[in-house]
Write a protein that holds these residues in place. Structure first.
Motif, PDB file in Angstrom:
ATOM      1  N   PHE A   1      24.129  19.351   2.639  1.00  0.00           N
ATOM      2  CA  PHE A   1      24.233  18.935   1.232  1.00  0.00           C
ATOM      3  C   PHE A   1      25.377  19.667   0.536  1.00  0.00           C
ATOM      4  O   PHE A   1      26.190  19.060  -0.165  1.00  0.00           O
ATOM      5  N   LEU A   2      25.463  20.987   0.750  1.00  0.00           N
ATOM      6  CA  LEU A   2      26.498  21.764   0.067  1.00  0.00           C
ATOM      7  C   LEU A   2      27.889  21.413   0.614  1.00  0.00           C
ATOM      8  O   LEU A   2      28.854  21.327  -0.153  1.00  0.00           O
TER       9      LEU A   2
ATOM     10  N   SER B   1      28.695  18.250  -1.159  1.00  0.00           N
ATOM     11  CA  SER B   1      28.742  18.263  -2.623  1.00  0.00           C
ATOM     12  C   SER B   1      29.826  19.162  -3.212  1.00  0.00           C
ATOM     13  O   SER B   1      30.387  18.849  -4.260  1.00  0.00           O
TER      14      SER B   1
ATOM     15  N   TYR C   1      34.399  20.136  -6.467  1.00  0.00           N
ATOM     16  CA  TYR C   1      34.278  21.076  -7.592  1.00  0.00           C
ATOM     17  C   TYR C   1      34.929  22.423  -7.273  1.00  0.00           C
ATOM     18  O   TYR C   1      35.216  23.194  -8.183  1.00  0.00           O
TER      19      TYR C   1
ATOM     20  N   ARG D   1      32.959  13.656  -9.240  1.00  0.00           N
ATOM     21  CA  ARG D   1      32.222  12.415  -8.972  1.00  0.00           C
ATOM     22  C   ARG D   1      31.513  11.910 -10.232  1.00  0.00           C
ATOM     23  O   ARG D   1      30.910  10.853 -10.227  1.00  0.00           O
TER      24      ARG D   1
ATOM     25  N   HIS E   1      27.770  24.522 -13.234  1.00  0.00           N
ATOM     26  CA  HIS E   1      26.434  24.080 -12.807  1.00  0.00           C
ATOM     27  C   HIS E   1      26.340  23.987 -11.282  1.00  0.00           C
ATOM     28  O   HIS E   1      25.379  24.446 -10.675  1.00  0.00           O
ATOM     29  N   VAL E   2      27.374  23.409 -10.672  1.00  0.00           N
ATOM     30  CA  VAL E   2      27.353  23.202  -9.216  1.00  0.00           C
ATOM     31  C   VAL E   2      27.428  24.545  -8.476  1.00  0.00           C
ATOM     32  O   VAL E   2      26.700  24.771  -7.506  1.00  0.00           O
TER      33      VAL E   2
ATOM     34  N   MET F   1      20.301  27.288  -4.483  1.00  0.00           N
ATOM     35  CA  MET F   1      19.824  26.605  -3.278  1.00  0.00           C
ATOM     36  C   MET F   1      19.801  27.545  -2.067  1.00  0.00           C
ATOM     37  O   MET F   1      18.832  27.584  -1.318  1.00  0.00           O
TER      38      MET F   1
ATOM     39  N   ALA G   1      23.064  22.510 -16.747  1.00  0.00           N
ATOM     40  CA  ALA G   1      22.525  21.168 -16.449  1.00  0.00           C
ATOM     41  C   ALA G   1      21.947  20.526 -17.709  1.00  0.00           C
ATOM     42  O   ALA G   1      22.068  19.315 -17.916  1.00  0.00           O
TER      43      ALA G   1
ATOM     44  N   VAL H   1      25.149  19.238 -19.568  1.00  0.00           N
ATOM     45  CA  VAL H   1      25.783  18.041 -18.980  1.00  0.00           C
ATOM     46  C   VAL H   1      24.776  16.896 -18.893  1.00  0.00           C
ATOM     47  O   VAL H   1      25.146  15.727 -19.007  1.00  0.00           O
ATOM     48  N   GLY H   2      23.495  17.239 -18.745  1.00  0.00           N
ATOM     49  CA  GLY H   2      22.451  16.210 -18.678  1.00  0.00           C
ATOM     50  C   GLY H   2      22.286  15.487 -20.015  1.00  0.00           C
ATOM     51  O   GLY H   2      22.118  14.270 -20.058  1.00  0.00           O
TER      52      GLY H   2
ATOM     53  N   THR I   1      25.056  12.946 -20.201  1.00  0.00           N
ATOM     54  CA  THR I   1      25.342  12.205 -18.967  1.00  0.00           C
ATOM     55  C   THR I   1      25.971  10.836 -19.253  1.00  0.00           C
ATOM     56  O   THR I   1      25.582  10.164 -20.214  1.00  0.00           O
ATOM     57  N   PRO I   2      26.898  10.418 -18.399  1.00  0.00           N
ATOM     58  CA  PRO I   2      27.476   9.071 -18.596  1.00  0.00           C
ATOM     59  C   PRO I   2      26.582   7.963 -18.016  1.00  0.00           C
ATOM     60  O   PRO I   2      26.936   6.794 -18.086  1.00  0.00           O
ATOM     61  N   TYR I   3      25.409   8.342 -17.422  1.00  0.00           N
ATOM     62  CA  TYR I   3      24.603   7.349 -16.700  1.00  0.00           C
ATOM     63  C   TYR I   3      23.485   6.719 -17.528  1.00  0.00           C
ATOM     64  O   TYR I   3      22.552   6.137 -16.971  1.00  0.00           O
TER      65      TYR I   3
ATOM     66  N   ASP J   1      17.241  14.017 -16.726  1.00  0.00           N
ATOM     67  CA  ASP J   1      18.066  15.227 -16.549  1.00  0.00           C
ATOM     68  C   ASP J   1      17.570  16.357 -17.450  1.00  0.00           C
ATOM     69  O   ASP J   1      17.423  17.502 -17.010  1.00  0.00           O
TER      70      ASP J   1
ATOM     71  N   ARG K   1      20.126  12.481  -4.122  1.00  0.00           N
ATOM     72  CA  ARG K   1      21.348  11.924  -3.523  1.00  0.00           C
ATOM     73  C   ARG K   1      21.029  10.921  -2.413  1.00  0.00           C
ATOM     74  O   ARG K   1      21.873  10.108  -2.042  1.00  0.00           O
TER      75      ARG K   1
END
Ligand code: HEM
Length: 243
Positions: free
Chosen positions: A44-45, A48, A52, A61, A76-77, A84, A122, A125-126, A129-131, A139, A183
């Motif tokens: 995952f890392l 991802s 960044y 992304r 955040h990442v 993690m 988070a 940015v949450g 969010t653009p989503y 989020d 994901r």
């Protein structure tokens, strides 16, 4: 952490949490989740992080929604990656058993260099969010629960309520790892929903995109949290000598 674990009462603890766990030694092949968990986190890392680590907004992304968005996302990442990796160290049975000092330090890193900064970023940015609004709600709620469960686990350890500490940290761990499930759900949702663009979504690519993002966002952490709770509430297996 395993069924059949030895539970022994201690004098100093309060009535509801009067147990410490003395984990029986188990060989790694009797814990078939440890190596796969480590591999999944590394994969995952590896997937991802690169956009960044380049510090190039063009490689993000996630489309930017405010000037410092990319900077917040990078923070955040990076802090999320610390969360993690230290989460894996925290649940690794032999590290917990044989290296209590490492467990304590990586636990502090999990809270203060991982979840707290990553969760606060988070939240920001949450909220932007653009989503779309459904993902936004997920989020923000996830960030609050991530911060809340982790802080509750940290406080419980400070107050030596180790039963509570374990339960809150397992919930926090499930939320940390839920991002991997997120994901995986996205592409599956896309496979099922894209053929319905003209029907279910009336031809709107925005509605389709927001639905895919929202499904991944909501389903991943609710499933992970329910699974963690079911695991915590499972009945211990009877030992052969007790039967
Ligand atoms: C569990 C609490 C978490 C929350 C609430 C959260 C929230 C978010 C939000 C809001 C975004 C921006 C996308 C959007 O607007 O929806 C994002 C992106 C991202 N998050 Fe998290 N996140 C969490 C945990 C993690 C963890 C533990 C990692 C591990 C590294 C991580 C890695 C990423 C990455 C890599 C992105 C960029 C999107 C991509 O490239 O796929 N997140 N996260």
């Amino acid at each position: 952490m395993t069924a059949g674990t030895d539970l022994r009462p201690t004098r100093a603890q309060s009535a509801p949490e009067r147990t410490v766990r003395v984990e029986p030694k188990k060989h790694w092949w009797r814990r078939p989740w440890t190596a796969p968990l480590g591999l999944v986190v590394v994969a995952f890392l590896a997937y991802s992080l690169p956009p960044y680590l380049a510090f190039d907004p063009a490689r993000s992304r996630v489309p930017s929604t405010f000037p410092a968005h990319y900077l917040f996302l990078v923070g955040h990442v990076l802090f999320g990656s610390i969360a993690m990796v230290t989460a894996v160290l925290q649940v690794w049975p032999s590290i917990r058993r044989k290296h209590p000092v490492l467990h304590r330090y990586s636990g502090r890193a999990y809270v203060f260099a991982g979840v707290l900064p990553s969760g606060l970023l988070a939240l920001t940015v949450g909220a932007a969010t653009p989503y779309g609004p459904v993902t936004r709600a997920s989020d923000v709620l996830l960030a609050v629960l991530w911060l809340g469960t982790t802080w509750a686990g940290f406080r419980a350890a400070r107050e030596r309520r180790f039963g509570d500490h374990r339960r809150w940290m397992i919930r926090s761990f499930a939320l940390t790892m839920s991002i991997i499930l997120n994901r995986l759900i996205g592409p599956v949702a896309a496979i099922f929903l894209e053929p319905r663009l003209a029907t279910t979504f009336g031809g709107s690519e925005i509605a389709l995109g927001q639905s895919i993002a929202a499904l991944g966002a909501w389903v991943s952490w609710t499933v992970a949290l329910i699974a963690a709770q079911l695991w915590l509430d499972r009945k211990p297996k009877r030992r052969a000598s007790v039967q």
